[in-house]
Write a protein that holds these residues in place. Structure first.
Motif, PDB file in Angstrom:
ATOM      1  N   GLN A 268       5.826  13.668   5.003  1.00  0.00           N
ATOM      2  CA  GLN A 268       5.621  12.223   4.925  1.00  0.00           C
ATOM      3  C   GLN A 268       4.131  11.959   4.774  1.00  0.00           C
ATOM      4  N   SER A 269       3.739  11.663   3.550  1.00  0.00           N
ATOM      5  CA  SER A 269       2.326  11.379   3.328  1.00  0.00           C
ATOM      6  C   SER A 269       2.209  10.573   2.046  1.00  0.00           C
ATOM      7  N   PRO A 270       1.088   9.895   1.890  1.00  0.00           N
ATOM      8  CA  PRO A 270       0.899   9.144   0.657  1.00  0.00           C
ATOM      9  C   PRO A 270       1.022  10.019  -0.582  1.00  0.00           C
ATOM     10  N   LYS A 271       0.584  11.249  -0.458  1.00  0.00           N
ATOM     11  CA  LYS A 271       0.649  12.135  -1.607  1.00  0.00           C
ATOM     12  C   LYS A 271       2.096  12.397  -1.989  1.00  0.00           C
ATOM     13  N   LEU A 273       4.525  10.542  -1.303  1.00  0.00           N
ATOM     14  CA  LEU A 273       5.048   9.276  -1.804  1.00  0.00           C
ATOM     15  C   LEU A 273       4.764   9.149  -3.295  1.00  0.00           C
ATOM     16  N   TYR A 274       3.595   9.603  -3.671  1.00  0.00           N
ATOM     17  CA  TYR A 274       3.233   9.531  -5.080  1.00  0.00           C
ATOM     18  C   TYR A 274       4.130  10.430  -5.925  1.00  0.00           C
ATOM     19  N   ARG A 277       7.375   8.837  -6.309  1.00  0.00           N
ATOM     20  CA  ARG A 277       7.336   7.773  -7.307  1.00  0.00           C
ATOM     21  C   ARG A 277       7.585   8.326  -8.705  1.00  0.00           C
ATOM     22  N   GLY A 278       6.957   9.456  -8.987  1.00  0.00           N
ATOM     23  CA  GLY A 278       7.168  10.066 -10.296  1.00  0.00           C
ATOM     24  C   GLY A 278       8.639  10.346 -10.541  1.00  0.00           C
ATOM     25  N   GLU A 359       9.819   1.860  -3.552  1.00  0.00           N
ATOM     26  CA  GLU A 359       8.738   2.642  -2.971  1.00  0.00           C
ATOM     27  C   GLU A 359       8.403   2.145  -1.573  1.00  0.00           C
ATOM     28  N   ALA A 363       8.426   4.421   1.675  1.00  0.00           N
ATOM     29  CA  ALA A 363       7.281   4.513   2.574  1.00  0.00           C
ATOM     30  C   ALA A 363       7.686   4.136   3.991  1.00  0.00           C
TER      31      ALA A 363
ATOM     32  N   LEU B 448      -2.451   4.872  -3.814  1.00  0.00           N
ATOM     33  CA  LEU B 448      -2.082   6.010  -2.985  1.00  0.00           C
ATOM     34  C   LEU B 448      -3.161   7.081  -2.976  1.00  0.00           C
ATOM     35  N   MET B 451      -5.777   6.827  -0.100  1.00  0.00           N
ATOM     36  CA  MET B 451      -5.316   6.739   1.280  1.00  0.00           C
ATOM     37  C   MET B 451      -5.488   8.056   1.993  1.00  0.00           C
ATOM     38  N   ASN B 452      -5.616   7.889   3.262  1.00  0.00           N
ATOM     39  CA  ASN B 452      -5.718   9.060   4.099  1.00  0.00           C
ATOM     40  C   ASN B 452      -4.406   9.834   4.057  1.00  0.00           C
ATOM     41  N   GLU B 453      -4.521  11.142   4.096  1.00  0.00           N
ATOM     42  CA  GLU B 453      -3.349  11.997   3.969  1.00  0.00           C
ATOM     43  C   GLU B 453      -2.298  11.693   5.037  1.00  0.00           C
ATOM     44  N   VAL B 456       0.917   7.346   6.602  1.00  0.00           N
ATOM     45  CA  VAL B 456       2.124   6.862   5.942  1.00  0.00           C
ATOM     46  C   VAL B 456       2.347   5.393   6.262  1.00  0.00           C
ATOM     47  N   ALA B 459       0.565   3.367   3.933  1.00  0.00           N
ATOM     48  CA  ALA B 459       1.229   3.375   2.630  1.00  0.00           C
ATOM     49  C   ALA B 459       2.363   2.369   2.628  1.00  0.00           C
ATOM     50  N   TRP B 460       3.065   2.339   3.746  1.00  0.00           N
ATOM     51  CA  TRP B 460       4.162   1.387   3.809  1.00  0.00           C
ATOM     52  C   TRP B 460       3.646  -0.047   3.743  1.00  0.00           C
ATOM     53  N   ALA B 463       2.596  -0.869   0.241  1.00  0.00           N
ATOM     54  CA  ALA B 463       3.730  -0.986  -0.671  1.00  0.00           C
ATOM     55  C   ALA B 463       4.477  -2.280  -0.411  1.00  0.00           C
ATOM     56  N   LYS B 521       1.361   3.731 -15.007  1.00  0.00           N
ATOM     57  CA  LYS B 521       2.379   4.470 -15.733  1.00  0.00           C
ATOM     58  C   LYS B 521       3.632   3.618 -15.866  1.00  0.00           C
ATOM     59  N   SER B 592       8.026  15.249 -15.330  1.00  0.00           N
ATOM     60  CA  SER B 592       7.106  14.555 -14.439  1.00  0.00           C
ATOM     61  C   SER B 592       5.785  15.289 -14.364  1.00  0.00           C
TER      62      SER B 592
END
Lengths: 378, 607, 337
Positions: A268-271, A273-274, A277-278, A359, A363, B448, B451-453, B456, B459-460, B463, B521, B592
């Motif tokens: 669970q991380s922003p990365k 999440l990215y 998304r893809g 998304e 998240a 994203l 943001m810090n790793e 989460v 991120a929420w 979003a 994208k 992807s």
């Protein structure tokens, strides 16, 4: 031809799953007292099959001689002229279309097409003008305005034509329309009914069905007959003779979604999440409706939460703790997840870019799940 | 931008000059450009050079030529009156400072020394050595407006003792003018035609010495200010060809000055065309020098020099403010300075609003350097969109919590944020001319990365806020579909929610580091999703044996995957099956992996 | 297929009272209105009340009794909400109609034929405020030759200036008794046999809405023939059988999420409309006496939210699942207390 279509019942008499409804409809037709009809029920329950059989019952085999047209309607919308293009399927006696394809101009299309039909009514052998049947799909997706105008036209032209409306949920059809139609609820076939149909097809195709195989397919189909028959056929292609514990191939996009779900569970991380998304983009490119994505994600997540946690937990905690944990899971996690799923699905309807909302849900899920993990395992 | 303003001048003065003076208004246009520090003399000469060009369109009627000369005469009168009214130079000194203090020597140039040298050396080389020694004789100078591109060329020319011929893009002929001209029998010549003619002659004959009867020994430098850019691909092609030929064949050292417009604000096509032209010039072998915005320091120097000569004493802060707000544009800085130095007593007769506001400013104690101050002198400070996005994404905040909240109103700890280290986001947005929809898309695409790793939750939050913005926008767009004149307050609100949501939600931003900003994208995805959908709609007759319409989502989720499955395990007995396999490859998931890091040049056009 | 038989005419139309005095259950209204009929002068009128209580019927009946079939067309204009009814329509259509003068009042064929026209605006509460304001002026300028009958469900949505110009009549929901009489009358006419239970079911599911009751009756008669049971009526009306609702609620009480999820899936697969489900859950919750006020409030709030979401087009499954899970949480909070 696919089995779904090959073994689709053509007449009301052949219909097995909703026999009672079919017989009632037949009575209506023979008594020539057919009101406007509204069919509603989940996808894959057989609404369309019934409708087509009903039309055939009314007009005979000529109803199957159809032509596909891309018609452009020019509508005078007061201040300006609107041009709407729409695909219709029509025979001499009926026209079928999906008015919600026209987007927010749907209300013009309904009026216009019914007027048009009223003008071109077929003349029967006695020189009398018969009436036409208009089949409208997805009426629940019509805008409020369109439903209003539909209601008006229904009254105005009721002597010229009969409407058959189809939709998945009648909640979204206004009371005014529902009260002017004969409402027919088509429930999803039960597992037993599905099994019967599958066995029938198996016999026709000369296949050997191991015991329990058909019921497994039925179980997986989520009470959709279409789904069941399609996966039955894919099983046939995949491996024959059948083995009773044969894997039933899921739809490719479903597989993909469960892949996404397991991605989410792992990190669970922003990365992440990215990355998710893809993958979501790919689904959207393939026109998988976003609400279905959302729904399937939570379903597969529920499954995953269990399987993942179970594996981990057996080694980690004692039996008693496991029980506690599951209870906690039940009490907190699931409620929260399904609440947010509902919340974001609603938002998605209000908004335009579904990805934003999916998304946001993903998240949110990550955040819930992460804090759950932290609180249980420290 | 400047071009537009000048058009306006032509238009507004049109009635004044109606009655056959259209060409004089054309002249006048050039003079209104007096902002650019052209030496007066060379303008004249350039005019003659133009005359050569214009002759082709006037040759039909020799009377026209006479007329033309006539105009040239009364033009001077017109110009002098015009200058008084337009130049805010005031009453006692009826000259604009930018003309008055235009650089006369290399030392006075505010341009970076290295650049000047570069240009100078280049010209020296061309002028000193025999003509064929160099592969080419064209120098392209580009840079933002007001950094002294043309001034540099002028100064160098005079330094080297060369004559400067100048070609300016003529004013576009406005429609009434055209009607009038055609009634007089003057043929319409597009500016591009004119340019082509001009270039053609230059290639063949060089600058004809007879144009400059006084002294033909002087070397000649040609300055092309502003290429005649027109719309349309065909015109562009012509221009490209013409330039290409010119670059390869010309004998005269030529400087082509190209003003960069800020990428986002200019109409996208113009930007693209300009870039293409530059590329083409370089391909043909032209040298290129890029001018940067002038540093605050040099501007400050220029300002203090002028102050000295005008005997005004300005506080250091004021000079600083003017320099800062000019954004590297010397011309603008001098303009502001002149405006600022107007004393109320000197402008009693004038009532233009700009002056009035400066009067107002006078009441403010001059040492206070506040927002208003810099606003006043700020040239239309449009940030590029990317600049703005960068600000939002990096989420710069003050390190210490300056804003000490008194006990009455305190926020929960997890909701409080340190104050922003930037203008209010709405202001930044308006400077960047950001539209809510693309802003939201860009933020969504990029946030994203910043943001810090671990965050989460952030991120929420982000979003979710973006989702809110989307909801607001879509209700705005739906409203728009009904009443076109819908207030765009919702739009503004949506933009604000998106931006502030990102700023607020990203509570643990990464420490500043360089990041490319990707174009969304999403746009691409939407496009291909739409085309796939169209494709699929065509296929919906695969269901129900073609005698009924299938629900679209059913086709997408059930039929197509099933058919894909069946199709892939090659079976022979299915001749009725609509041929799907070909399209299927298109359907196959877009891989992807190709982490496309488009830096958005193309995508920007989409909006 | 041969042309449609007359029998396909909706019973609602067939048994619509033709005279004001036949209108069921609205005694006060009828009394006042018969008076105005006798003097053949009437003010502007505003009929309001829940659907199916006879508002439109009354308006039409008055018009018919005043003008008779011959003049009806030229003297009466019916507009209802589904017609395009923006300000423009109000301005042009109504003006055009109201602008034409009428001949002085002479009795024709036994009808009073008073010297004015009638404009019936059905579902007036769905008109925009602007349109209503525009109407106000029109009413004033043409008040000599026109009378307006407004018909609406919610009087609060009619702007005050309009309402104050009209004589207001409130139509109350029909009692079961009156409805039963009416239904029996119709079923006798149509030759249906209806047992006692079916009759009471019909009255209860139609909730005082006579039109709905008649529609259900006709649908059931069409589908199931002349003898109709209460089960048939329920299946036709789209009401969800009580057992299904109870089962779902029991699943909520159990506190087992997976069980509840299964029930929700079942409801969806059976094709029950979720909006209907929500209102029936609501009934169950209200009737459940063992709940504390706070729990009831929480559940009702969630029901309301979900209903709104459904109107916006949200997914039925997710919404119902959300309702169920929140209900479950609300219920379980009591056990801990």
């Amino acid at each position: 031809m696919l089995w779904v279509d090959k073994y689709r019942p053509k007449t009301l008499d052949q219909i097995t799953v909703h026999q009672d409804v079919a017989q009632n409809l037949k009575k209506l037709v023979t008594e020539q007292d057919c009101p406007h009809l509204l069919f509603f029920g989940p996808s894959g329950s057989g609404k369309k099959t019934l409708v087509m059989a009903l039309i055939r019952q009314m007009f005979g085999a000529s109803a199957e001689k159809v032509k596909v047209e891309n018609k452009t309607w020019k509508v005078d919308a007061g201040t300006r002229n609107v041009e709407i293009e729409l695909t219709t399927i029509s025979s001499t006696n009926h026209v079928e279309l999906t008015p919600s394809d026209a987007g927010f101009q749907d209300r013009y299309i309904v009026q216009e097409i019914i007027k048009d039909m009223a003008k071109n009514r077929p003349i029967d052998s006695k020189g009398k003008r018969g009436h036409k049947v208009l089949v409208l799909n997805d009426v629940d997706k019509l805008s409020r305005e369109a439903q209003h105008s539909l209601r008006r036209t229904m009254e105005k032209y009721s002597s010229y034509c009969r409407l058959i409306l189809c939709c998945n949920s009648s909640s979204r059809v206004t009371e005014a329309i529902r009260s002017r139609c004969l409402n027919v609820r088509i429930n999803g076939p039960t597992d037993d009914q599905i099994v019967k149909v599958l066995e029938f097809i198996g016999k026709k195709e000369g296949l050997q069905l191991p015991s329990g195989f058909a019921s497994r397919i039925a179980e997986k189909s989520n009470r959709s007959l279409r789904r069941a028959i399609l996966s039955f056929e894919t099983c046939r292609v995949q491996q024959y003779p059948f083995v009773s514990n044969q894997a039933i191939p899921p739809m490719d996009w479903e597989e993909y979604i469960s892949e996404i779900a397991s991605d989410i569970m792992k990190e669970q991380s922003p990365k992440r999440l990215y990355q998710v998304r893809g993958k979501l983009y790919e689904l959207l490119v393939n026109c998988i409706p976003p609400e279905i994505i959302l729904k399937v994600i939570i379903l597969s997540q529920f499954l995953l939460i269990f399987s993942v946690l179970m594996c981990d937990l057996y080694y980690l905690v004692s039996q008693r703790l496991l029980y506690e944990l599951l209870k906690k899971l039940d009490a907190e996690l699931k409620h929260e997840v399904c609440h947010w799923a509902a919340y974001y699905e609603h938002r998605m309807r209000l908004g335009q870019k579904s990805i934003f909302h999916i998304e946001a849900f993903v998240a949110k899920f990550m955040s819930i799940y992460k804090s759950f993990l932290i609180s249980t395992f420290g | 931008m400047t071009k537009k303003e000048n058009n306006l001048v032509v238009l507004s003065s049109d009635e004044e000059y109606c009655g056959g003076r259209s060409s004089s208004s054309k002249r006048r246009y050039r003079k209104t450009k007096s902002q650019s520090p052209l030496p007066r003399k060379s303008t004249r000469q350039a005019k003659k050079a133009r005359l050569l060009g214009s002759r082709s369109c006037l040759h039909k009627d020799s009377r026209n030529v006479d007329e033309f000369n006539l105009f040239c005469e009364d033009f001077d009168q017109v110009f002098s009156t015009f200058k008084v009214s337009a130049g805010s130079g005031g009453i006692c000194r009826n000259e604009l400072w930018i003309d008055k203090y235009k650089p006369h020597s290399l030392e006075e140039l505010a341009v970076h020394k290295k650049k000047v040298d570069e240009v100078k050396v280049w010209f020296e080389d061309r002028l000193r050595t025999p003509k064929d020694a160099h592969g080419n004789n064209v120098l392209v100078i580009n840079g933002p407006s007001g950094v002294g591109k043309s001034a540099t060329v002028h100064v160098i020319a005079s330094h080297l003792g060369a004559k400067l011929c100048e070609w300016d893009t003529p004013t576009p002929v406005i429609w009434q003018e055209h009607l009038h001209n055609s009634s007089l029998g003057i043929q319409y010549t597009s500016k591009l035609d004119e340019f082509e003619n001009f270039i053609g002659r230059m290639r063949k004959y060089g600058v004809i010495p007879s144009c400059f009867p006084n002294d033909s020994k002087q070397p000649i430098i040609l300055l092309i200010d502003e290429l005649p850019l027109t719309n349309g691909k065909a015109a562009l092609k012509r221009l490209q060809n013409c330039l290409h030929l010119y670059v390869q064949s010309t004998q005269v050292p030529t400087a082509i000055v190209i003003t960069d417009c800020a990428k986002v604000e200019g109409t996208d096509l113009t930007v693209q065309y300009l870039e293409e032209l530059q590329l083409c010039l370089e391909d043909a072998g032209a040298c290129k020098v890029a001018f940067n915005p002038i540093t605050n320091n040099s501007i400050r120097k220029v300002i203090s020099r002028i102050c000295c000569q005008e005997q005004y004493s300005l506080a250091v802060e004021q000079i600083d403010a003017i320099a800062k707000s000019s954004g590297g544009d010397v011309r603008h800085a001098i303009m502001s300075l002149q405006l600022f130095c107007l004393k109320p007593s000197q402008i009693c007769s004038s009532s233009s609003s700009a002056l009035e506001s400066s009067k107002e400013n006078e009441e403010v104690p001059p040492t206070v350097v506040d927002d208003r101050f810099s606003f006043q002198f700020g040239r239309d400070e449009s940030l590029s969109l990317f600049h703005a996005l960068g600000k939002f994404l990096h989420n710069k905040r003050h390190t210490s919590n300056e804003l000490v909240l008194d006990g009455e109103f305190s926020v929960k700890e997890n909701l409080s944020r340190r104050p922003l280290n930037m203008d209010p986001p709405e202001k930044v947005l308006s400077q960047a001319h950001g539209q809510a929809r693309p802003i939201a898309d860009f933020l969504h695409e990029n946030v994203l990365d910043f943001m810090n790793e671990e965050a989460v939750d952030d991120a929420w939050a982000v979003a979710s806020y973006l989702g809110d913005a989307d909801t607001l926008l879509s209700s705005y767009e739906r409203m728009l579909a009904r009443h076109n004149d819908a207030e765009n307050i919702l739009h503004l609100a949506a933009a604000s929610v998106a931006v502030r949501g990102v700023l607020f939600g990203n509570s643990h931003p990464l420490s500043s580091r360089w990041h490319a900003i990707r174009g969304p994208k999403l746009w691409q995805i939407e496009g291909s999703s739409l085309s796939n959908k169209r494709e699929m709609v065509k296929q919906r007759f695969i269901a129900y044996g073609g005698i009924s319409l299938a629900d679209f989502s059913v086709v997408a989720t059930e039929y197509v995957p099933a058919l894909k499955w069946l199709g892939s395990s090659a079976s022979g007995d299915r001749e009725n099956l609509p041929v799907m396999s070909d399209e299927n490859t298109d359907f196959d998931l877009v891989n992807s992996g190709n982490g496309e890091s488009h830096t958005s040049d193309e995508e920007i056009e989409d909006w | 297929m041969a042309p449609l038989l007359q029998s396909s005419q909706p019973w609602v139309e067939k048994y619509r009272p033709k005279q004001v005095k036949d209108v069921a259950h609205q005694d006060e209204v009828v009394r006042v209105l018969t008076n105005t009929l006798e003097t053949s002068s009437c003010p502007h009128m505003l009929f309001y009340g829940p659907p199916g209580t006879g508002k439109t019927t009354t308006a039409l009946a008055i018009a018919h009794e005043l003008f008779g079939p011959e003049l009806y067309k030229s003297r009466v204009l019916e507009l209802n909400a589904s017609d395009d009814r923006g300000i423009n329509v109000v301005r042009t259509k109504i003006k055009d109609f109201a602008g034409v003068a009428v001949s002085s009042g002479q009795r024709q064929g036994g009808y009073p034929c008073p010297p004015f026209k009638i404009i019936i605006l059905d579902e007036a509460d769905s008109m925009t405020e602007d349109a209503q304001n525009a109407l106000r002026r029109t009413m004033e300028t043409h008040s000599k030759v026109t009378r307006f009958f407004f018909i609406c469900n919610y009087i609060s949505r009619i702007i005050e200036p309009l309402a104050s110009r009209c004589a207001k009549f409130r139509f109350k929901p029909l009692s079961e008794e009156v409805m039963g009489k009416r239904i029996l009358h119709i079923s006798n006419e149509e030759g249906l046999s209806l047992d006692e239970e079916a009759l009471s079911t019909l009255s209860s599911i139609s909730q005082g809405d006579l039109r709905r009751a008649i529609t259900y009756l006709q649908s059931a008669a069409r589908l199931f023939g002349s003898s109709i049971s209460s089960k048939d009526l329920i299946s036709v009306s789209g009401i969800i059988p009580r057992e299904v609702v109870d089962e779902l609620f029991a699943a909520c009480r159990s506190g087992n999420f997976d069980l509840a999820n299964k029930e929700v899936n079942n409801v969806i697969a059976e094709g029950y409309p979720v909006a209907q489900m929500l209102s029936q859950i609501f009934e169950v919750v209200i009737e459940a006496h063992d709940l504390q006020d706070e729990q009831t409030a929480k559940i009702c709030k969630k029901l309301a939210e979900a209903d709104k979401c459904l109107v916006d087009g949200a997914d039925e499954y997710l919404q119902l699942l959300d309702v169920v899970s929140q209900t479950m949480q609300a219920l379980s909070s009591s056990m801990q207390l």
